[in-house]
Design a protein around this motif. Structure first.
Motif, mmCIF file in Angstrom:
data_model
loop_
_atom_site.group_PDB
_atom_site.id
_atom_site.type_symbol
_atom_site.label_atom_id
_atom_site.label_comp_id
_atom_site.label_asym_id
_atom_site.label_seq_id
_atom_site.Cartn_x
_atom_site.Cartn_y
_atom_site.Cartn_z
ATOM 1 N N ARG A 413 0.825 -1.216 0.000
ATOM 2 C CA ARG A 413 0.000 0.000 0.000
ATOM 3 C C ARG A 413 0.859 1.266 0.000
ATOM 4 N N GLY A 417 4.095 4.039 -7.238
ATOM 5 C CA GLY A 417 4.042 3.543 -8.606
ATOM 6 C C GLY A 417 3.208 2.300 -8.797
ATOM 7 N N LEU A 418 2.679 1.709 -7.715
ATOM 8 C CA LEU A 418 1.855 0.509 -7.855
ATOM 9 C C LEU A 418 0.422 0.923 -8.179
ATOM 10 N N HIS A 419 -0.090 0.446 -9.301
ATOM 11 C CA HIS A 419 -1.429 0.833 -9.752
ATOM 12 C C HIS A 419 -2.487 0.295 -8.803
ATOM 13 N N ASP A 420 -3.590 1.058 -8.681
ATOM 14 C CA ASP A 420 -4.674 0.644 -7.785
ATOM 15 C C ASP A 420 -5.239 -0.707 -8.173
ATOM 16 N N ALA A 421 -5.300 -0.999 -9.482
ATOM 17 C CA ALA A 421 -5.832 -2.290 -9.921
ATOM 18 C C ALA A 421 -4.913 -3.432 -9.482
ATOM 19 N N ASP A 422 -3.604 -3.191 -9.578
ATOM 20 C CA ASP A 422 -2.670 -4.212 -9.108
ATOM 21 C C ASP A 422 -2.791 -4.422 -7.603
ATOM 22 N N GLU A 424 -5.423 -3.894 -5.747
ATOM 23 C CA GLU A 424 -6.680 -4.594 -5.448
ATOM 24 C C GLU A 424 -6.567 -6.086 -5.746
#
Length: 453
Positions: A413, A417-422, A424
């Motif tokens: 969290r 750079g970590l996408h929200d879709a990834d 989730e």
């Protein structure tokens, strides 16, 4: 006295056998000695026996040329094989981990090939001295036939060695080998546990005099068999090991404590020192944790910026899961063990299942947030282990596994750079498999609150 010598001798023999397995010199040296004996026996048969069927007949001049050619070729090829071995060690050290080098050094086929090449050279040189140089004379048939057979076998071994080396440098084979050795050690430890009689721990009250046995040297504790430690103390005594197999100890640090103080403290001290083997390098004789250490090192090296190989890290995670699947549900040697005549052994520093979980996953978990596929593999393996230990009645290990999941989720969290879709998707993998009842709760709420329930 005799009872203390035998355990010390068994420890020394076991250590010598392990060093023999991990030596590139000892087995080749034995093969060379065998070739010398074979040359002498073959020469004696040629001198004293009559014609032997199915042997090669060749003029002495031709045989001399052949043996000289074979001797020169084998010693040259031996140098090439040595070079290949050194290159493989360098690749293993840089690509995987310096601790993985032991797997290549102890490879039995490499040792046999090196020994066979040198043995064929020595055999041919020794046979050359028995060939008559007169024109038209016949070379010793038995000796020459054996030389040709050795040459053919050595050539086949070289081809097998090249094939084995090419496959052995594959990361899958390296981690499989380490995991397999770790499972062998685990099976041996489980067998020892079944023979031990568990007992309640009983430590001395404060102020009670104890005999402290200091470590005689620096090094890694490679063997500390419980039955031999118990046999080293007096009847009715309690001995507490202040270290564990796989730990590093400094000279002068407490190795063991004994109470009540025995009538002959020096004799007890000498006997205890002989039952705990300290070596210069760490081994896997009785050290399951060393298998985890090697696997974790390979995974960390794969996740480093210099190598950046997440696929290798995923394979390492899967292998660690396979090893822990067995380890966490196996009865390992207990903290307290009773022996004959009222003796008691205490091992407070042995690793617990929770510590094995930490050693297997802590560093990989810390390095995984930058690689979502590695994080997903960690979640799946941890969930698999949670289900497995629950089915095996080891509920006490579940919190340690759940903690790894929670910490990794928290790190993901906060990973930039970590996408929200990834995120989730990873949160679904982390919480959905471990606890099927939470499937319906996988929503925005899941990504905004701690996963720990």
């Amino acid at each position: 006295m005799n009872g203390s010598v035998r355990p010390a001798l068994r420890l020394a023999v076991a250590a010598a056998a392990y060093r023999f397995r991990e030596s590139l010199f000892l087995l080749p040296a034995l093969i060379v000695v065998g070739s010398i004996v074979l040359a002498e026996v073959a020469a004696a048969v040629d001198r004293d026996a009559g014609p032997v069927p199915f042997t090669v007949t060749m003029h002495s001049s031709t045989a001399t040329w052949l043996l000289s050619t074979v001797a020169g070729a084998t010693i040259t090829t031996a140098g090439v094989v040595f070079s290949l071995t050194v290159v493989s060690l360098q690749l293993a050290s840089s690509q995987f981990s310096p601790r993985v080098m032991r797997s290549f050094i102890r490879d039995r086929l490499s040792q046999v090939v090196i020994g066979s090449l040198i043995a064929t050279f020595v055999y041919c040189v020794l046979i050359l001295r028995g060939i008559d140089g007169e024109a038209g004379s016949v070379a010793p048939r038995v000796s020459l036939t054996i030389a040709i057979a050795l040459t053919v076998v050595t050539v086949l071994l070289i081809v097998a060695h090249l094939d084995h080396l090419a496959h052995g440098l594959q990361v899958g084979e390296v981690v499989r080998s380490i995991g397999g050795e770790g499972e062998q050690v685990l099976a041996a430890e489980a067998a020892v546990s079944r023979t031990e009689q568990r007992a309640a721990t009983r430590y001395p009250p404060v102020g009670v005099p104890v005999l402290t046995v200091a470590a005689p040297r620096d090094g890694w504790v490679t063997q500390a068999p419980g039955d031999r430690v118990l046999a080293a103390v007096e009847p009715g005594a309690t001995v507490c090991l202040e270290t564990r197999t796989g730990a590093y100890i400094h000279a002068g640090e407490p190795l063991a404590t004994v109470w009540p103080v025995p009538p002959s403290p020096e004799r007890t001290r000498r006997r205890l020192i002989r039952t705990v083997l300290i070596a210069d390098s760490r081994t896997m004789q009785n050290d399951i944790d060393f298998a985890l250490r090697q696997l974790v090192d390979i995974g960390l090296r794969a996740l480093s910026a210099a190598i950046n190989d997440p696929t290798t890290a995923v394979e390492v995670v899967l292998r660690i899961g396979s090893l822990l699947r067995r380890l966490l549900t196996t009865d390992l040697p207990a903290e307290g063990v009773s022996g004959a005549e009222g003796r008691l052994l205490l091992r407070p520093w042995r690793l617990s299942p929770q510590e094995y979980v930490a050693h297997g996953f802590d560093q990989l978990r810390q390095a995984a947030p930058a690689q979502p596929q590695v994080a997903a593999a960690l979640f799946r393996v941890l969930n698999m282990l949670m289900v497995h230990v629950r089915q095996s009645g080891r509920e006490d290990v579940v919190p340690a596994l759940r903690r790894q999941i929670d910490l990794l989720l928290d790190a993901l969290r906060s990973t930039p750079g970590l996408h929200d879709a990834d995120l989730e998707r990873l949160a679904t993998i982390a919480t959905g498999t471990a606890d099927p009842a939470d499937h319906s709760k996988l929503s925005d709420e899941t990504a905004s609150r701690p996963a720990h329930q």
